[in-house]
Write a protein that holds these residues in place. Sequence first.
Motif, PDB file in Angstrom:
ATOM      1  N   ARG A 158       0.845  -1.205   0.000  1.00  0.00           N
ATOM      2  CA  ARG A 158       0.000   0.000   0.000  1.00  0.00           C
ATOM      3  C   ARG A 158       0.872   1.244   0.000  1.00  0.00           C
ATOM      4  N   ASN A 159       1.944   1.177   0.787  1.00  0.00           N
ATOM      5  CA  ASN A 159       2.859   2.304   0.890  1.00  0.00           C
ATOM      6  C   ASN A 159       3.494   2.643  -0.464  1.00  0.00           C
ATOM      7  N   LEU A 160       3.655   1.626  -1.314  1.00  0.00           N
ATOM      8  CA  LEU A 160       4.266   1.841  -2.625  1.00  0.00           C
ATOM      9  C   LEU A 160       3.210   2.186  -3.678  1.00  0.00           C
ATOM     10  N   GLY A 161       1.959   2.332  -3.238  1.00  0.00           N
ATOM     11  CA  GLY A 161       0.922   2.823  -4.138  1.00  0.00           C
ATOM     12  C   GLY A 161       0.068   1.747  -4.776  1.00  0.00           C
ATOM     13  N   GLU A 162       0.194   0.498  -4.301  1.00  0.00           N
ATOM     14  CA  GLU A 162      -0.594  -0.582  -4.894  1.00  0.00           C
ATOM     15  C   GLU A 162      -1.960  -0.674  -4.209  1.00  0.00           C
TER      16      GLU A 162
ATOM     17  N   ILE B  77      -1.868   5.847   4.836  1.00  0.00           N
ATOM     18  CA  ILE B  77      -0.676   5.476   4.096  1.00  0.00           C
ATOM     19  C   ILE B  77      -0.633   6.243   2.774  1.00  0.00           C
ATOM     20  N   GLY B  78       0.531   6.700   2.374  1.00  0.00           N
ATOM     21  CA  GLY B  78       0.649   7.395   1.099  1.00  0.00           C
ATOM     22  C   GLY B  78       2.040   7.234   0.515  1.00  0.00           C
ATOM     23  N   THR B  79       2.138   7.373  -0.785  1.00  0.00           N
ATOM     24  CA  THR B  79       3.431   7.183  -1.441  1.00  0.00           C
ATOM     25  C   THR B  79       4.361   8.363  -1.229  1.00  0.00           C
ATOM     26  N   GLY B 103       6.632  -0.304  -6.965  1.00  0.00           N
ATOM     27  CA  GLY B 103       5.978   0.996  -6.749  1.00  0.00           C
ATOM     28  C   GLY B 103       5.723   1.740  -8.043  1.00  0.00           C
ATOM     29  N   ALA B 106       2.911   0.148  -9.932  1.00  0.00           N
ATOM     30  CA  ALA B 106       1.589   0.393  -9.345  1.00  0.00           C
ATOM     31  C   ALA B 106       1.089   1.781  -9.723  1.00  0.00           C
ATOM     32  N   GLN B 107       2.020   2.711  -9.903  1.00  0.00           N
ATOM     33  CA  GLN B 107       1.636   4.079 -10.237  1.00  0.00           C
ATOM     34  C   GLN B 107       1.700   4.352 -11.735  1.00  0.00           C
ATOM     35  N   VAL B 148       9.820   5.077  -5.682  1.00  0.00           N
ATOM     36  CA  VAL B 148       8.571   5.848  -5.785  1.00  0.00           C
ATOM     37  C   VAL B 148       8.833   7.327  -5.510  1.00  0.00           C
TER      38      VAL B 148
END
Lengths: 250, 248
Positions: A158-162, B77-79, B103, B106-107, B148
Amino acid sequence: MAPLSPAVTRWGLVAALLGLWELGGRTLVTDPRTALFLPLPSTIALAAAALARDGTLLAAIVRSAGRVAAGAGAAVLVGVPVGAVIATWPRLGAALDAPLRLVRPVPPVAWVPLTLLWFGVGERQQLAILAFAALLVVVAGTTDAVAGVPPALLSAARNLGERRLLLRVAVPAALPGVAAAVREGVGTAWFVLVAAEFVSASEGLGVLILEGRDLLEPARTFVGMGALAACGAVTDLALAALQRRWTRWT
Amino acid sequence: MSRDVTLAGVRHAFVEAGTGRRVDALAGIDLTIAAGELVAVVGPSGCGKTTILHLVAGMLTADAGEVRCGGTPVTGIGTDRVLVFQDGALFPWLTVLENITFGPRAQGRPLDPALLDALGLTGAEARYPKELSGGMRQRVALARALAVDPDVLLLDEPFGALDALSREQLQGVLEDAWLREGSGRARKTMILVTHSVEEAVRLADRVVVVSPRPAVVREVFVIDAPRPRDVTALGEVRRAIGRAVREG
């Protein structure tokens, strides 16, 4: 002298025991009735050859393997999602813990009378025994595998944006444990085959084993047992190879 | 872009597994980390240092007080704030390259190819985490977080489990690529939790000593020395920090 390889030692021991059995049987057993009830390896081999020649053995293997595949397959199709759901909702898991603990020690053969009443004589009753026994194993293994997914991996993803945590993290993280559960479930299906074929089957390895007594041909029972052991071992080796292939990172 | 991080009167208690008792981890933490600053947090084991990072990462919520990043309250939680876990928390089913690309993928962004080189991972791309040494694993963890391009990097004893040599090497990597003037990269705001006073003195702009549980900020030391630093020359401040940690 070079040390023997483990394979040579293992199979050498099997061969030595068979040799001892053959030799001991030929020299020590003089009573013909004892000789009939405890056939020699050579007698069993001849019986196996005869059963192979007339197609009985292959037909039994095919029927039993089909039952195992169907029973274990149903157990996997139902058991993996059920185990995943139980692991995802710990309160459900806690509620189901006691009944599962009570059911697990009951041997599958104890279900034969009830399944006969419920499903009647026939294929469905045999599949019910196989599938139920395998299901318990698959559910337990899958529950452990999914519950064992490290929370840190989910947080990290989640922290890596998934956002697709189930697909990208939970499934691959649980896969090795689920694969082990599937393998164990298939092994269990082979293990309970005789119980499943005890009453209502007309053909199969379990039937072959039971017929040895009815036909007063104990060699037939030995052939069935040997074939059952070989089938279980071959299936497990094949599944282990698949497991290694699909979970190469472990 | 760098962003500052502030914790104001942050309290946090957790329920202990097994006993069900409430344990106060943080008893009012006040701390400001300037944009682009590296602050090391040191203190006795189990004092709640990790809790501070998890609060900033948004993996935990403060019971009282406020955590802000770049002026905005942290709500989850945030990138923009990425945590490097103590054991790396690498995805074992992915190769080194796939872990690092996780990461960006995912983005829907490409991976900065210079990252592998900067962390000394060239040549190890196709290996799985279990095939790596502890030091290599932490390099991957660091690369995965940096991929990221977060504003804030949270480091939870990232070199804690390594042997002295790997530890030294990795500190050097971090120092060379992200701390030294003229390294060509924008400095990130970093919070480094460590139990090594030496590591804190080597890397940090400021060292914050927290007390045993329930933790409060005990003392803050400014380390004003050019990089790369000769830690042996900073004996005085090291001893002072060591004393502060022991006295709690």
